[in-house]
Design a protein around this motif. Structure first.
Motif, mmCIF file in Angstrom:
data_model
loop_
_atom_site.group_PDB
_atom_site.id
_atom_site.type_symbol
_atom_site.label_atom_id
_atom_site.label_comp_id
_atom_site.label_asym_id
_atom_site.label_seq_id
_atom_site.Cartn_x
_atom_site.Cartn_y
_atom_site.Cartn_z
ATOM 1 N N THR A 1 0.795 13.427 6.295
ATOM 2 C CA THR A 1 0.528 13.713 7.743
ATOM 3 C C THR A 1 0.044 12.583 8.252
ATOM 4 O O THR A 1 -0.411 11.575 7.399
ATOM 5 C CB THR A 1 -0.583 14.857 8.098
ATOM 6 N N ALA A 2 0.223 12.170 9.572
ATOM 7 C CA ALA A 2 -0.244 11.095 10.174
ATOM 8 C C ALA A 2 -1.729 10.958 10.059
ATOM 9 O O ALA A 2 -2.324 9.783 9.614
ATOM 10 C CB ALA A 2 0.195 11.200 11.710
ATOM 11 N N ASP A 3 -2.480 12.182 10.333
ATOM 12 C CA ASP A 3 -3.783 11.731 9.860
ATOM 13 C C ASP A 3 -4.340 11.332 8.620
ATOM 14 O O ASP A 3 -5.221 10.695 8.532
ATOM 15 C CB ASP A 3 -4.551 13.203 10.314
ATOM 16 N N LYS B 1 -3.678 7.687 8.425
ATOM 17 C CA LYS B 1 -4.455 6.987 8.803
ATOM 18 C C LYS B 1 -5.590 6.739 7.953
ATOM 19 O O LYS B 1 -6.061 5.531 8.034
ATOM 20 C CB LYS B 1 -4.719 7.446 10.270
ATOM 21 N N GLN B 2 -6.386 7.839 7.605
ATOM 22 C CA GLN B 2 -7.503 7.699 6.639
ATOM 23 C C GLN B 2 -7.444 7.032 5.515
ATOM 24 O O GLN B 2 -8.158 6.450 5.155
ATOM 25 C CB GLN B 2 -7.892 9.293 6.536
ATOM 26 N N ALA B 3 -6.321 7.169 4.645
ATOM 27 C CA ALA B 3 -6.041 6.571 3.440
ATOM 28 C C ALA B 3 -5.783 4.997 3.600
ATOM 29 O O ALA B 3 -6.438 4.382 2.655
ATOM 30 C CB ALA B 3 -4.787 6.921 2.757
ATOM 31 N N ALA C 1 1.660 2.266 13.074
ATOM 32 C CA ALA C 1 2.274 0.948 12.861
ATOM 33 C C ALA C 1 1.605 0.234 14.330
ATOM 34 O O ALA C 1 1.151 -0.952 14.036
ATOM 35 C CB ALA C 1 3.500 0.916 12.619
ATOM 36 N N HIS C 2 2.051 0.555 15.238
ATOM 37 C CA HIS C 2 1.859 -0.089 16.460
ATOM 38 C C HIS C 2 0.170 -0.229 16.686
ATOM 39 O O HIS C 2 -0.115 -1.508 16.899
ATOM 40 C CB HIS C 2 2.374 0.549 17.696
ATOM 41 N N ALA C 3 -0.706 0.900 16.296
ATOM 42 C CA ALA C 3 -2.149 0.686 16.317
ATOM 43 C C ALA C 3 -2.599 -0.455 15.617
ATOM 44 O O ALA C 3 -3.399 -1.018 15.671
ATOM 45 C CB ALA C 3 -2.662 1.905 16.139
ATOM 46 N N TRP C 4 -2.026 -0.481 14.456
ATOM 47 C CA TRP C 4 -2.462 -1.467 13.274
ATOM 48 C C TRP C 4 -2.039 -2.877 13.628
ATOM 49 O O TRP C 4 -2.268 -3.623 12.764
ATOM 50 C CB TRP C 4 -1.801 -1.095 11.889
ATOM 51 N N VAL D 1 0.919 -1.055 -0.043
ATOM 52 C CA VAL D 1 -0.065 -0.150 -0.071
ATOM 53 C C VAL D 1 1.020 1.176 0.001
ATOM 54 O O VAL D 1 1.598 1.623 0.795
ATOM 55 C CB VAL D 1 -1.185 0.066 1.333
ATOM 56 N N SER D 2 0.918 2.077 -1.155
ATOM 57 C CA SER D 2 1.669 3.032 -1.075
ATOM 58 C C SER D 2 0.901 4.549 -0.984
ATOM 59 O O SER D 2 -0.163 4.483 -1.269
ATOM 60 C CB SER D 2 2.250 3.127 -2.588
ATOM 61 N N ILE D 3 1.551 5.261 -0.089
ATOM 62 C CA ILE D 3 1.000 6.596 0.073
ATOM 63 C C ILE D 3 1.810 7.716 -0.518
ATOM 64 O O ILE D 3 2.827 7.796 -0.416
ATOM 65 C CB ILE D 3 0.982 6.736 1.609
#
Length: 313
Positions: free
Chosen positions: A53-55, A58-60, A102-105, A29-31
């Protein structure tokens, strides 16, 4: 299949890294902030964000399972594009925020690309990871700060993390302003190539060897054999800019007299020697660079890549 989140996939190293991931049958998954034009990796699921940004990341990602994060994006890689705010946010703060994501995922590892620019001026033979870090130059200082914060966050959360401090990476896909593309463009046209005296010594590493190090680190953090830490990714061998330029001329069968040494003054802050010690990374992963400098230059300037280096007519 393993699935990783990759930032910086459209950059010089990232584009090449995608082909290594595809060869290893790793889903990606590329951002990024724009649509990808490179379709070399059919397993890449590219998702566009308006800002890095992190937000937005996360949304993507949403509910997509992620096994590891490889963070290659950085601000200020081009020395003429060093906005203070971008350097602070993307280099300094974003890496540790991505570790938290990454930890949350439930990911099993985090890798980021650092730089030899993280080190302060060094007067010894080979730079070890314990050498003093840059504190005055904004690009190097923000890269160093971002790496420190990311690994400290990974340690606090129990997420294996590695910051790979890449030295002078060269190869196909480099930006036109960099040393090898600018040299080869002039030489292929039979034009003078203005240079400094070229006495600076650097640790040049081919992009495919840098990518194989990323692959080794990815495996290492996910299977627990690579301890969380900062690691030099380099050859451990120094080559002067003069000898690098002469090797490029030799590979192109160009007249060495086109290399106009001394036409450009040395930058006042240019270090005489920047060579790394890759022992720690080698000992934990077994990684070794595959290409000698001559082989790497020859591969870069081979027929499939020559039009890229010649530039437009």
């Amino acid at each position: 299949m393993t699935r990783i989140l990759l930032t910086g996939g459209s950059g010089f190293i990232g584009s090449r890294f995608l082909s290594h991931l595809a060869a290893a049958n790793i889903d990606v998954v590329s951002i990024g902030r724009g649509a990808r034009s490179n379709s070399c990796a059919t397993t890449t699921d590219h998702r566009v964000v308006s800002r890095l940004t992190a937000d937005e990341v996360k949304q993507a990602v949403g509910e997509t399972p992620i096994d590891a994060v490889v963070h290659l994006a950085a601000a200020g890689v081009n020395p003429w594009d060093r906005d203070v705010g971008n350097l602070r946010m993307i280099n300094g703060l974003l890496p540790s925020e991505l570790v938290e994501l990454a930890h949350a995922w439930g990911a099993r590892g985090f890798i980021m690309s650092g730089s030899n620019s993280e080190y302060a001026r060094f007067d010894g033979d080979r730079i070890e990871e314990s050498a003093p870090l840059e504190a005055t130059k904004l690009y190097g200082a923000t890269k160093a700060a971002g790496g420190l914060m990311a690994l400290a966050t990974g340690t606090a959360l129990g997420l294996p993390s590695a910051n790979l401090r890449l030295f002078n990476v060269y190869g196909p896909g480099e930006a036109p302003h960099r040393l090898l593309p600018s040299l080869s463009k002039a030489l292929l046209r039979g034009e003078d190539a203005p240079l400094s005296q070229g006495q600076q010594v650097r640790d040049f590493i081919h992009v495919d060897d840098a990518c194989s190090a990323l692959m080794a680190s990815l495996s290492g953090v996910m299977n627990g054999t690579l301890p969380t830490g900062h690691y030099n990714v380099c050859t451990g061998e120094g080559t002067s800019v003069r000898n690098f330029a002469l090797a490029v001329a030799d590979a192109l069968n160009a007249a060495p007299s086109l290399l106009r040494f001394g036409m450009i003054p040395m930058r006042p802050d240019d270090q005489a020697r920047v060579v790394g010690d890759p022992s720690a990374f080698k000992s934990h992963t077994g990684w070794r660079p595959r290409l000698s400098l001559a082989e790497g230059i020859a591969e870069t300037l081979s027929a499939p890549h020559r039009a890229e280096h010649a530039g437009p007519p």
